[in-house]
Design a protein around this motif. Structure first.
Motif, PDB file in Angstrom:
ATOM      1  N   PHE A  51       0.807  -1.218   0.000  1.00  0.00           N
ATOM      2  CA  PHE A  51       0.000   0.000   0.000  1.00  0.00           C
ATOM      3  C   PHE A  51       0.844   1.273   0.000  1.00  0.00           C
ATOM      4  O   PHE A  51       0.340   2.351  -0.302  1.00  0.00           O
ATOM      5  CB  PHE A  51      -0.945   0.020   1.202  1.00  0.00           C
ATOM      6  CG  PHE A  51      -1.832  -1.190   1.260  1.00  0.00           C
ATOM      7  CD1 PHE A  51      -2.869  -1.359   0.354  1.00  0.00           C
ATOM      8  CD2 PHE A  51      -1.617  -2.178   2.203  1.00  0.00           C
ATOM      9  CE1 PHE A  51      -3.680  -2.476   0.395  1.00  0.00           C
ATOM     10  CE2 PHE A  51      -2.418  -3.304   2.259  1.00  0.00           C
ATOM     11  CZ  PHE A  51      -3.451  -3.453   1.346  1.00  0.00           C
ATOM     12  N   GLY A  52       2.091   1.157   0.389  1.00  0.00           N
ATOM     13  CA  GLY A  52       2.985   2.301   0.487  1.00  0.00           C
ATOM     14  C   GLY A  52       3.854   2.179   1.726  1.00  0.00           C
ATOM     15  O   GLY A  52       4.175   1.075   2.166  1.00  0.00           O
ATOM     16  N   TRP A  53       4.209   3.316   2.300  1.00  0.00           N
ATOM     17  CA  TRP A  53       5.076   3.366   3.481  1.00  0.00           C
ATOM     18  C   TRP A  53       4.284   3.842   4.690  1.00  0.00           C
ATOM     19  O   TRP A  53       3.541   4.814   4.604  1.00  0.00           O
ATOM     20  CB  TRP A  53       6.247   4.306   3.223  1.00  0.00           C
ATOM     21  CG  TRP A  53       7.217   3.709   2.252  1.00  0.00           C
ATOM     22  CD1 TRP A  53       7.155   3.786   0.881  1.00  0.00           C
ATOM     23  CD2 TRP A  53       8.354   2.926   2.558  1.00  0.00           C
ATOM     24  NE1 TRP A  53       8.203   3.087   0.340  1.00  0.00           N
ATOM     25  CE2 TRP A  53       8.957   2.552   1.342  1.00  0.00           C
ATOM     26  CE3 TRP A  53       8.939   2.506   3.750  1.00  0.00           C
ATOM     27  CZ2 TRP A  53      10.108   1.782   1.285  1.00  0.00           C
ATOM     28  CZ3 TRP A  53      10.092   1.729   3.702  1.00  0.00           C
ATOM     29  CH2 TRP A  53      10.667   1.380   2.474  1.00  0.00           C
ATOM     30  N   HIS A  54       4.471   3.151   5.800  1.00  0.00           N
ATOM     31  CA  HIS A  54       3.718   3.415   7.023  1.00  0.00           C
ATOM     32  C   HIS A  54       4.642   3.838   8.158  1.00  0.00           C
ATOM     33  O   HIS A  54       5.755   3.334   8.279  1.00  0.00           O
ATOM     34  CB  HIS A  54       3.003   2.145   7.516  1.00  0.00           C
ATOM     35  CG  HIS A  54       2.170   1.467   6.509  1.00  0.00           C
ATOM     36  ND1 HIS A  54       0.802   1.629   6.455  1.00  0.00           N
ATOM     37  CD2 HIS A  54       2.491   0.609   5.511  1.00  0.00           C
ATOM     38  CE1 HIS A  54       0.314   0.889   5.471  1.00  0.00           C
ATOM     39  NE2 HIS A  54       1.320   0.267   4.886  1.00  0.00           N
ATOM     40  N   LEU A  55       4.132   4.713   8.993  1.00  0.00           N
ATOM     41  CA  LEU A  55       4.646   4.911  10.340  1.00  0.00           C
ATOM     42  C   LEU A  55       3.552   4.385  11.251  1.00  0.00           C
ATOM     43  O   LEU A  55       2.373   4.673  11.042  1.00  0.00           O
ATOM     44  CB  LEU A  55       4.898   6.386  10.642  1.00  0.00           C
ATOM     45  CG  LEU A  55       5.988   7.068   9.835  1.00  0.00           C
ATOM     46  CD1 LEU A  55       6.057   8.538  10.202  1.00  0.00           C
ATOM     47  CD2 LEU A  55       7.343   6.393  10.049  1.00  0.00           C
ATOM     48  N   ILE A  56       3.944   3.602  12.245  1.00  0.00           N
ATOM     49  CA  ILE A  56       2.971   2.954  13.122  1.00  0.00           C
ATOM     50  C   ILE A  56       3.251   3.391  14.549  1.00  0.00           C
ATOM     51  O   ILE A  56       4.383   3.326  15.014  1.00  0.00           O
ATOM     52  CB  ILE A  56       3.067   1.422  13.010  1.00  0.00           C
ATOM     53  CG1 ILE A  56       2.913   0.980  11.560  1.00  0.00           C
ATOM     54  CG2 ILE A  56       2.048   0.743  13.928  1.00  0.00           C
ATOM     55  CD1 ILE A  56       3.372  -0.441  11.293  1.00  0.00           C
ATOM     56  N   GLN A  57       2.188   3.804  15.239  1.00  0.00           N
ATOM     57  CA  GLN A  57       2.321   4.174  16.652  1.00  0.00           C
ATOM     58  C   GLN A  57       1.482   3.214  17.500  1.00  0.00           C
ATOM     59  O   GLN A  57       0.290   3.015  17.229  1.00  0.00           O
ATOM     60  CB  GLN A  57       1.852   5.599  16.886  1.00  0.00           C
ATOM     61  CG  GLN A  57       2.032   6.040  18.335  1.00  0.00           C
ATOM     62  CD  GLN A  57       1.602   7.467  18.560  1.00  0.00           C
ATOM     63  OE1 GLN A  57       0.554   7.894  18.113  1.00  0.00           O
ATOM     64  NE2 GLN A  57       2.444   8.220  19.276  1.00  0.00           N
ATOM     65  N   LEU A  58       2.108   2.623  18.503  1.00  0.00           N
ATOM     66  CA  LEU A  58       1.409   1.743  19.435  1.00  0.00           C
ATOM     67  C   LEU A  58       0.585   2.603  20.398  1.00  0.00           C
ATOM     68  O   LEU A  58       1.131   3.488  21.064  1.00  0.00           O
ATOM     69  CB  LEU A  58       2.407   0.887  20.215  1.00  0.00           C
ATOM     70  CG  LEU A  58       1.819  -0.137  21.173  1.00  0.00           C
ATOM     71  CD1 LEU A  58       1.038  -1.211  20.406  1.00  0.00           C
ATOM     72  CD2 LEU A  58       2.928  -0.781  22.005  1.00  0.00           C
ATOM     73  N   THR A  59      -0.721   2.353  20.451  1.00  0.00           N
ATOM     74  CA  THR A  59      -1.584   3.152  21.328  1.00  0.00           C
ATOM     75  C   THR A  59      -2.284   2.309  22.388  1.00  0.00           C
ATOM     76  O   THR A  59      -2.955   2.866  23.259  1.00  0.00           O
ATOM     77  CB  THR A  59      -2.621   3.936  20.503  1.00  0.00           C
ATOM     78  OG1 THR A  59      -3.411   3.020  19.745  1.00  0.00           O
ATOM     79  CG2 THR A  59      -1.938   4.925  19.562  1.00  0.00           C
ATOM     80  N   GLY A  60      -2.158   0.997  22.309  1.00  0.00           N
ATOM     81  CA  GLY A  60      -2.766   0.132  23.316  1.00  0.00           C
ATOM     82  C   GLY A  60      -2.332  -1.303  23.116  1.00  0.00           C
ATOM     83  O   GLY A  60      -1.839  -1.668  22.052  1.00  0.00           O
ATOM     84  N   MET A  61      -2.488  -2.121  24.149  1.00  0.00           N
ATOM     85  CA  MET A  61      -2.137  -3.535  24.037  1.00  0.00           C
ATOM     86  C   MET A  61      -2.919  -4.357  25.040  1.00  0.00           C
ATOM     87  O   MET A  61      -3.287  -3.862  26.107  1.00  0.00           O
ATOM     88  CB  MET A  61      -0.640  -3.750  24.189  1.00  0.00           C
ATOM     89  CG  MET A  61      -0.059  -3.297  25.502  1.00  0.00           C
ATOM     90  SD  MET A  61       1.708  -3.602  25.595  1.00  0.00           S
ATOM     91  CE  MET A  61       2.347  -1.973  25.313  1.00  0.00           C
ATOM     92  N   ILE A  62      -3.173  -5.587  24.660  1.00  0.00           N
ATOM     93  CA  ILE A  62      -3.821  -6.559  25.539  1.00  0.00           C
ATOM     94  C   ILE A  62      -2.910  -7.774  25.591  1.00  0.00           C
ATOM     95  O   ILE A  62      -2.599  -8.375  24.565  1.00  0.00           O
ATOM     96  CB  ILE A  62      -5.221  -6.961  25.008  1.00  0.00           C
ATOM     97  CG1 ILE A  62      -6.128  -5.739  24.919  1.00  0.00           C
ATOM     98  CG2 ILE A  62      -5.823  -8.043  25.899  1.00  0.00           C
ATOM     99  CD1 ILE A  62      -7.462  -6.012  24.252  1.00  0.00           C
ATOM    100  N   ASP A  63      -2.474  -8.130  26.791  1.00  0.00           N
ATOM    101  CA  ASP A  63      -1.590  -9.289  26.987  1.00  0.00           C
ATOM    102  C   ASP A  63      -2.422 -10.542  27.208  1.00  0.00           C
ATOM    103  O   ASP A  63      -3.566 -10.473  27.659  1.00  0.00           O
ATOM    104  CB  ASP A  63      -0.699  -9.082  28.203  1.00  0.00           C
ATOM    105  CG  ASP A  63       0.314  -7.979  28.010  1.00  0.00           C
ATOM    106  OD1 ASP A  63       0.851  -7.850  26.891  1.00  0.00           O
ATOM    107  OD2 ASP A  63       0.586  -7.240  28.987  1.00  0.00           O
ATOM    108  N   ASP A  64      -1.797 -11.672  26.901  1.00  0.00           N
ATOM    109  CA  ASP A  64      -2.438 -12.966  27.199  1.00  0.00           C
ATOM    110  C   ASP A  64      -2.472 -13.183  28.692  1.00  0.00           C
ATOM    111  O   ASP A  64      -1.717 -12.678  29.453  1.00  0.00           O
ATOM    112  CB  ASP A  64      -1.655 -14.115  26.558  1.00  0.00           C
ATOM    113  CG  ASP A  64      -2.083 -14.301  25.105  1.00  0.00           C
ATOM    114  OD1 ASP A  64      -3.190 -13.895  24.738  1.00  0.00           O
ATOM    115  OD2 ASP A  64      -1.286 -14.885  24.368  1.00  0.00           O
TER     116      ASP A  64
END
Length: 96
Positions: free
Chosen positions: A83-96
């Motif tokens: 799709f192109g080039w991305h910058l990704i920012q982590l904004t949340g997470m759910i652990d096992d």
């Protein structure tokens, strides 16, 4: 192990655009504002928010980069997909 992550992203056409944006963000520009201004993805209108997702939902390079981020607020280096080039920012997470 992370079960789900929540991420925002900015999609641009070239690696140079992504690198320049990353520099602007490191210098204090808001990730969400940058997404609203330049992202080619419809999520840009929402500051790039993609919500929560599990492995196997996004294309592999994007997913690998998103799940590799360790801390809320961390931003990836530019990631290339079909799709192109991305910058990704982590904004949340759910652990096992």
């Amino acid at each position: 192990m992370l079960r789900e992550v929540r991420a925002s992203h900015i999609l641009v056409k070239t690696e140079d655009e992504a690198k320049n944006l990353l520099d602007e963000i490191k210098e204090g520009k808001s990730f969400a504002d940058a997404a609203k201004e330049v992202s080619l993805c419809p999520s840009g209108h929402d500051g790039g928010d993609l919500g929560f997702f599990k492995r196997g939902v996004m294309v592999k390079p994007f997913e690998d980069a998103a799940f590799a981020l360790k801390n809320i607020g961390d931003i990836s280096e530019p990631v290339q997909t079909q799709f192109g080039w991305h910058l990704i920012q982590l904004t949340g997470m759910i652990d096992d």
